[in-house]
Write an enzyme that holds these catalytic residues in place. Structure first.
Site, mmCIF file in Angstrom:
data_model
loop_
_atom_site.group_PDB
_atom_site.id
_atom_site.type_symbol
_atom_site.label_atom_id
_atom_site.label_comp_id
_atom_site.label_asym_id
_atom_site.label_seq_id
_atom_site.Cartn_x
_atom_site.Cartn_y
_atom_site.Cartn_z
ATOM 1 N N TYR A 1 -4.010 -0.733 7.829
ATOM 2 C CA TYR A 1 -4.494 -0.307 6.507
ATOM 3 C C TYR A 1 -4.706 1.203 6.488
ATOM 4 O O TYR A 1 -4.251 1.899 5.568
ATOM 5 C CB TYR A 1 -5.793 -1.031 6.173
ATOM 6 C CG TYR A 1 -6.460 -0.546 4.911
ATOM 7 C CD1 TYR A 1 -6.061 -1.016 3.664
ATOM 8 C CD2 TYR A 1 -7.491 0.396 4.957
ATOM 9 C CE1 TYR A 1 -6.661 -0.562 2.497
ATOM 10 C CE2 TYR A 1 -8.097 0.853 3.802
ATOM 11 C CZ TYR A 1 -7.682 0.372 2.574
ATOM 12 O OH TYR A 1 -8.278 0.831 1.428
ATOM 13 N N SER B 1 -7.484 6.367 0.076
ATOM 14 C CA SER B 1 -8.725 5.934 0.716
ATOM 15 C C SER B 1 -9.192 7.035 1.653
ATOM 16 O O SER B 1 -8.369 7.795 2.186
ATOM 17 C CB SER B 1 -8.496 4.645 1.509
ATOM 18 O OG SER B 1 -9.588 4.369 2.368
ATOM 19 N N ASN C 1 0.805 -1.220 0.000
ATOM 20 C CA ASN C 1 0.000 0.000 0.000
ATOM 21 C C ASN C 1 0.836 1.267 0.000
ATOM 22 O O ASN C 1 0.410 2.284 -0.554
ATOM 23 C CB ASN C 1 -0.926 0.018 1.214
ATOM 24 C CG ASN C 1 -1.984 -1.061 1.165
ATOM 25 O OD1 ASN C 1 -1.994 -1.904 0.268
ATOM 26 N ND2 ASN C 1 -2.884 -1.056 2.132
ATOM 27 N N LYS D 1 -2.741 4.163 4.163
ATOM 28 C CA LYS D 1 -3.412 5.082 3.243
ATOM 29 C C LYS D 1 -3.165 6.536 3.625
ATOM 30 O O LYS D 1 -3.040 7.405 2.753
ATOM 31 C CB LYS D 1 -4.906 4.771 3.199
ATOM 32 C CG LYS D 1 -5.222 3.415 2.560
ATOM 33 C CD LYS D 1 -4.704 3.331 1.133
ATOM 34 C CE LYS D 1 -5.094 2.047 0.427
ATOM 35 N NZ LYS D 1 -4.620 2.003 -0.969
#
Length: 254
Positions: free
Chosen positions: A151, A138, A107, A155
Site C-alpha cells: 500500500y 497518502s 491505487n 501511494k
C-alpha cells in the site's frame, strides 16, 4: 479558485474521505458533479442532491482497472454531455496488502490510466483547454507504514507521478497536485491486513494513535482544491492542511 459553476469529475466519491469531500464540494455551487464509482450508493447520492439541489449530480459505474480505451469511451460520453470539465479527482484506493496485484492496479495503475485517458480531451497539444487533476495519495507516500509496504509503495508511486504531471503542465496545459491524508477514521482503516501478516494488529495499533475524522479531511481537501497550487504536495493530518516541501536528492538535469 472559486468552484462556483465548475464541472468536476470525482472517481470514488461515495465512501469515507470521498463522501465527506463530496459533501463539501456540492456546497460550493458546482455546475455539474460527475461521480464515477464501482458501486452505486443511492442513499449517498440522494443526500448529496439534498445538500444542494442546484448542482447537477450524475453517476456512472466505473472500475479503474479497465483498459485505457474503456476509460476514454466513458470520458467521451461525459465530455460530449458537458462540453467542458474543469477538475478530475482521482480517489480510488484499497488498503489490503494481501491483495498485491489488486492494490497496485487500483491505487496506481488505475489512476495513471484514468489520467492518461482524460489527457485525450485536455492536452493543449491536441487542441484541448487544459485542466486540473487532484490525486488522492497518502502520507505513507512520504514515509511508509512498513507493515503495509505494498500500500505504502503504491501511494509513493502516485506522489511521484503527480509531481511529474505538475512539471509537465507547460507542455500539456494540465496542472496537478497531491492530497495526502494522515490516518483518518474511515472503514478503510478499521480492518485491514498487513503484508504476509507481519503485524496482525496493524489496524488496531494505528487507531490507538491520534487520528482525524473524515469530515475534517474532507473540509481541508476542498480548501486545497480552492488553493489550486500546481505541484503542491498537501498533507492533511490531524485536522490540519499543510503544503510540504519535497526534498531533492538527485536531478536528471533534463
Amino acid at each position: 479558485m472559486d468552484l462556483t459553476n465548475k464541472n468536476v469529475i470525482f472517481v470514488a466519491a461515495l465512501g469515507g474521505i470521498g463522501l465527506d469531500t463530496s459533501r463539501e464540494l456540492v456546497k460550493r455551487n458546482l455546475k455539474n458533479f460527475v461521480i464515477l464509482d464501482r458501486v452505486e450508493n443511492p442513499t449517498a447520492l440522494a443526500e448529496l442532491k439534498a445538500i444542494n439541489p442546484k448542482v447537477n449530480i450524475t453517476f456512472h459505474t466505473y472500475d479503474v482497472t479497465v483498459p485505457v480505451a474503456e476509460s476514454k469511451k466513458l470520458l467521451k460520453k461525459i465530455f460530449d454531455q458537458l462540453k467542458t470539465v474543469d477538475i478530475l479527482i482521482n480517489g480510488a484506493g484499497i488498503l489490503d496488502d494481501h491483495q498485491i496485484e489488486r492494490t497496485i492496479a487500483i491505487n496506481f495503475t488505475g489512476l495513471v490510466n484514468t489520467t492518461t485517458a482524460i489527457l485525450d480531451f485536455w492536452d493543449k497539444r491536441k487542441g484541448g483547454p487544459g485542466g486540473i487533476i487532484a490525486n488522492i495519495c497518502s502520507v505513507t507516500g512520504f514515509n511508509a507504514i512498513h507493515q503495509v509496504p505494498v500500500y505504502s509503495a503504491s501511494k509513493a508511486a502516485v506522489v511521484s507521478f503527480t509531481n511529474s504531471l505538475a512539471k509537465l503542465a507547460p507542455i500539456t496545459g494540465v496542472t496537478a497536485y497531491s492530497i495526502n491524508p494522515g490516518i483518518t477514521r474511515t472503514p478503510l482503516v478499521h480492518t485491514f491486513n498487513s503484508w504476509l501478516d507481519v503485524e496482525p494488529r496493524v489496524a488496531e495499533l494505528l487507531l490507538s494513535h491520534p487520528t482525524q475524522t473524515s469530515e475534517q479531511c474532507g473540509q481541508n481537501f476542498v480548501k486545497a482544491i480552492e488553493a489550486n497550487k500546481n505541484g503542491a504536495i498537501w498533507k492533511l493530518d490531524l485536522g490540519t492542511l499543510e503544503a510540504i516541501e519535497w526534498t531533492k536528492h538527485w536531478d536528471s538535469h533534463i
